[in-house]
Design a protein around this motif. Structure first.
Motif, PDB file in Angstrom:
ATOM      1  N   GLU A 114      30.211  55.083  34.982  1.00 41.21           N
ATOM      2  CA  GLU A 114      30.435  53.926  34.139  1.00 41.21           C
ATOM      3  C   GLU A 114      29.572  53.952  32.887  1.00 41.21           C
ATOM      4  OE1 GLU A 114      29.731  50.702  36.727  1.00 41.21           O
ATOM      5  OE2 GLU A 114      31.307  51.320  38.105  1.00 41.21           O
ATOM      6  N   THR A 115      28.358  54.495  33.028  1.00 38.59           N
ATOM      7  CA  THR A 115      27.467  54.491  31.879  1.00 38.59           C
ATOM      8  C   THR A 115      28.002  55.394  30.778  1.00 38.59           C
ATOM      9  OG1 THR A 115      26.212  56.193  32.999  1.00 38.59           O
ATOM     10  CG2 THR A 115      25.349  53.954  33.129  1.00 38.59           C
ATOM     11  N   ALA A 116      28.951  56.265  31.129  1.00 38.84           N
ATOM     12  CA  ALA A 116      29.507  57.165  30.127  1.00 38.84           C
ATOM     13  C   ALA A 116      30.326  56.406  29.092  1.00 38.84           C
ATOM     14  CB  ALA A 116      30.353  58.238  30.782  1.00 38.84           C
ATOM     15  N   LEU A 117      30.799  55.202  29.424  1.00 33.92           N
ATOM     16  CA  LEU A 117      31.562  54.408  28.469  1.00 33.92           C
ATOM     17  C   LEU A 117      30.655  53.370  27.829  1.00 33.92           C
ATOM     18  CD1 LEU A 117      35.066  53.484  29.906  1.00 33.92           C
ATOM     19  CD2 LEU A 117      34.462  55.259  28.286  1.00 33.92           C
ATOM     20  N   THR A 118      30.684  53.295  26.530  1.00 33.87           N
ATOM     21  CA  THR A 118      29.914  52.250  25.860  1.00 33.87           C
ATOM     22  C   THR A 118      30.620  50.913  26.064  1.00 33.87           C
ATOM     23  OG1 THR A 118      31.199  52.536  23.862  1.00 33.87           O
ATOM     24  CG2 THR A 118      29.186  53.849  24.062  1.00 33.87           C
ATOM     25  N   ALA A 119      29.891  49.823  25.801  1.00 33.43           N
ATOM     26  CA  ALA A 119      30.490  48.493  25.939  1.00 33.43           C
ATOM     27  C   ALA A 119      31.700  48.391  25.018  1.00 33.43           C
ATOM     28  CB  ALA A 119      29.460  47.435  25.570  1.00 33.43           C
ATOM     29  N   GLU A 120      31.594  49.012  23.867  1.00 33.31           N
ATOM     30  CA  GLU A 120      32.678  49.001  22.883  1.00 33.31           C
ATOM     31  C   GLU A 120      33.926  49.680  23.458  1.00 33.31           C
ATOM     32  OE1 GLU A 120      33.404  50.929  18.518  1.00 33.31           O
ATOM     33  OE2 GLU A 120      31.394  51.010  19.398  1.00 33.31           O
ATOM     34  N   ALA A 121      33.709  50.823  24.089  1.00 27.45           N
ATOM     35  CA  ALA A 121      34.833  51.569  24.657  1.00 27.45           C
ATOM     36  C   ALA A 121      35.469  50.777  25.804  1.00 27.45           C
ATOM     37  CB  ALA A 121      34.367  52.929  25.149  1.00 27.45           C
ATOM     38  N   ARG A 122      34.613  50.094  26.597  1.00 25.17           N
ATOM     39  CA  ARG A 122      35.140  49.285  27.707  1.00 25.17           C
ATOM     40  C   ARG A 122      36.003  48.147  27.173  1.00 25.17           C
ATOM     41  NH1 ARG A 122      30.100  49.313  30.793  1.00 25.17           N
ATOM     42  NH2 ARG A 122      29.615  47.355  29.797  1.00 25.17           N
ATOM     43  N   ASP A 123      35.525  47.539  26.068  1.00 27.22           N
ATOM     44  CA  ASP A 123      36.307  46.458  25.460  1.00 27.22           C
ATOM     45  C   ASP A 123      37.642  46.975  24.956  1.00 27.22           C
ATOM     46  OD1 ASP A 123      34.418  44.681  26.015  1.00 27.22           O
ATOM     47  OD2 ASP A 123      33.700  44.378  23.956  1.00 27.22           O
ATOM     48  N   ALA A 124      37.620  48.185  24.410  1.00 26.14           N
ATOM     49  CA  ALA A 124      38.862  48.769  23.906  1.00 26.14           C
ATOM     50  C   ALA A 124      39.848  48.961  25.045  1.00 26.14           C
ATOM     51  CB  ALA A 124      38.572  50.092  23.213  1.00 26.14           C
ATOM     52  N   VAL A 125      39.351  49.430  26.194  1.00 27.44           N
ATOM     53  CA  VAL A 125      40.215  49.613  27.366  1.00 27.44           C
ATOM     54  C   VAL A 125      40.768  48.263  27.805  1.00 27.44           C
ATOM     55  CG1 VAL A 125      40.277  50.243  29.807  1.00 27.44           C
ATOM     56  CG2 VAL A 125      39.059  51.696  28.181  1.00 27.44           C
ATOM     57  N   ARG A 126      39.866  47.276  27.904  1.00 29.27           N
ATOM     58  CA  ARG A 126      40.268  45.945  28.343  1.00 29.27           C
ATOM     59  C   ARG A 126      41.345  45.374  27.408  1.00 29.27           C
ATOM     60  NH1 ARG A 126      38.325  40.501  27.877  1.00 29.27           N
ATOM     61  NH2 ARG A 126      37.214  41.165  26.027  1.00 29.27           N
ATOM     62  N   GLY A 127      41.106  45.516  26.102  1.00 27.48           N
ATOM     63  CA  GLY A 127      42.058  45.007  25.119  1.00 27.48           C
ATOM     64  C   GLY A 127      43.413  45.682  25.250  1.00 27.48           C
ATOM     65  N   ALA A 128      43.379  46.988  25.461  1.00 29.46           N
ATOM     66  CA  ALA A 128      44.637  47.737  25.563  1.00 29.46           C
ATOM     67  C   ALA A 128      45.401  47.328  26.819  1.00 29.46           C
ATOM     68  CB  ALA A 128      44.352  49.227  25.575  1.00 29.46           C
ATOM     69  N   VAL A 129      44.673  47.087  27.923  1.00 30.93           N
ATOM     70  CA  VAL A 129      45.329  46.650  29.162  1.00 30.93           C
ATOM     71  C   VAL A 129      45.966  45.277  28.945  1.00 30.93           C
ATOM     72  CG1 VAL A 129      44.954  45.960  31.563  1.00 30.93           C
ATOM     73  CG2 VAL A 129      43.842  48.008  30.676  1.00 30.93           C
ATOM     74  N   GLU A 130      45.235  44.400  28.239  1.00 35.12           N
ATOM     75  CA  GLU A 130      45.756  43.047  28.021  1.00 35.12           C
ATOM     76  C   GLU A 130      46.997  43.012  27.146  1.00 35.12           C
ATOM     77  OE1 GLU A 130      42.622  40.590  26.551  1.00 35.12           O
ATOM     78  OE2 GLU A 130      41.567  40.738  28.456  1.00 35.12           O
TER      79      GLU A 130
END
Ligand SMILES: [Zn+2]
Lengths: 198, 185
Positions: A114-130
């Motif tokens: 999990e640490t391999a993804l920055t908070a920014e990258a996680r948000d991008a994933v979340r946004g894309a899923v939404e």
């Protein structure tokens, strides 16, 4: 929680034992909340949907048949409720760009991956899923955050395995498509280098 | 890429661990010879990696107490809803039965059903003559009263029925709210 214990609680809860029902809620609130959060995209609605899911579970306890896994049955109730809610939401203006709760939760220990993804990258994933159509969002969430097989996803959604196959395919196509057109891409286009750190 | 759409389906299956050996070989062989699909495959794998690396979100609170506190209200609401549906169904069926019976009596259809002779026939004849006498009396009474009065009385009765129904719902809501107040305090 093992299967025998679960069955015991289930039988007690079906006879109206609320302490046993509380045990079932505690056992499944994690997966149910996670599904609701991924579907609805914010913690306020996710908490509300989680409670509503368990209330519906309680009212329908006597209709539950053991040919399905209890977890699949509960996730099915949760996903149907979330899809209804998203339908009702359409037209209203709801901000999807809420404060990401995942990053703010202190109790959660991040694993090495999990640490391999920055908070920014996680948000991008979340946004894309939404941004996915709810019909494609549910199988994707069940596949990635609930680790369900095609057969199990089919059970939860009341679909054929063939339909699950094609929806997951469509979900990925939609995400890749969105990533190549949006201004805050998933970082999938070019370069493909990972952002390490934070 | 678009003309090789078949292969993105295979990519999806491979990423989900749901491809069989044949399908996997088919994809790998195609990737060896197709630059476009190789690029696509890299993107699909990166998407997969990012999804896998995004953590699940733990439940922020223990929901069991919150849910238990609402159970009584929900159970009462559900029961109330079922009673309401049962009541409406019953009233509707009752109205249909009354209408059909009245129609049958008014047209004298019951006479055709009557047995020809014996003690049952006598009882049936007595019953039907009483029935048609009652209907005649009622229609004579209605004609005597006149349409405006009937309309006024019917309207008043409807208003009264609605009022009573609302009061009943209010009482049920108050009664079912009782236990919840005890739990939350
Ligand atoms: Zn190709």
């Amino acid at each position: 929680m093992n299967a025998i214990q679960e069955l015991e609680w289930l039988k007690l809860a079906q006879r109206g034992d609320r302490a046993a029902f509380a045990r079932l809620v505690q056992a499944y609130q994690g997966p149910v909340y996670n599904l609701c959060y991924r579907m609805l995209g914010n913690s306020v609605e996710a908490e509300d949907a989680t409670q509503e899911t368990f209330l519906r579970v309680y009212l329908k306890l006597n209709t539950y048949s053991q040919e399905h896994k209890l977890s699949s049955w509960m996730l099915s109730i949760a996903s149907h409720y979330c899809i209804d809610r998203l339908r009702r939401r359409r037209g209203e203006t709801v901000s999807l760009d809420e404060e990401p709760v995942a990053a703010a939760l202190p109790a959660h220990q991040a694993g090495p991956e999990e640490t391999a993804l920055t908070a920014e990258a996680r948000d991008a994933v979340r946004g894309a899923v939404e941004k996915l159509d709810p019909a494609y969002r549910v199988p994707l969430i069940l596949r990635y955050w609930h680790d369900l097989s095609y057969q199990e996803i089919a059970d939860v959604m009341g679909l054929t395995v063939q339909a699950v196959k094609s929806r997951l395919h469509r979900a990925r196509l939609q995400m890749i498509e969105a990533a190549s057109t949006s201004e805050a891409p998933l970082g999938l286009v070019a370069p493909l280098g990972l952002r390490h750190g934070a | 890429m678009i003309q090789h759409a078949e292969y993105t389906m295979l990519m999806s299956l491979v990423l989900d661990g749901e491809a069989d050996a044949d399908e996997e070989v088919r994809l790998r062989e195609h990737l060896r010879g197709c630059d476009d699909c190789r690029q696509t495959w890299q993107r699909w794998r990166e998407l997969d990696r990012r999804l896998l690396a995004t953590p699940a979100i733990p439940a922020p609170v223990d929901f069991s107490a919150l849910v238990l506190a609402q159970l009584d209200t929900r159970v009462a609401q559900e029961r109330q809803r079922r009673w309401l549906i049962a009541g409406l169904t019953f009233a509707w069926l009752g109205a249909v039965v009354v209408a059909l019976v009245s129609l049958a009596l008014a047209n004298g259809w019951h006479l055709q059903l009557a047995p020809a002779q014996g003690p049952l026939a006598a009882a049936w004849a007595g019953l039907s003559s009483t029935g048609s006498w009652a209907l005649r009396e009622i229609s004579a009474f209605l004609v005597e009263i006149g349409a405006p009065t009937i309309a006024a009385v019917t309207g008043a009765a409807l208003v009264l029925a609605c009022g009573l129904a609302m009061m009943w719902l209010w009482v049920v809501a108050r009664v079912s709210a009782g236990p919840r107040a005890l739990v939350t305090e």
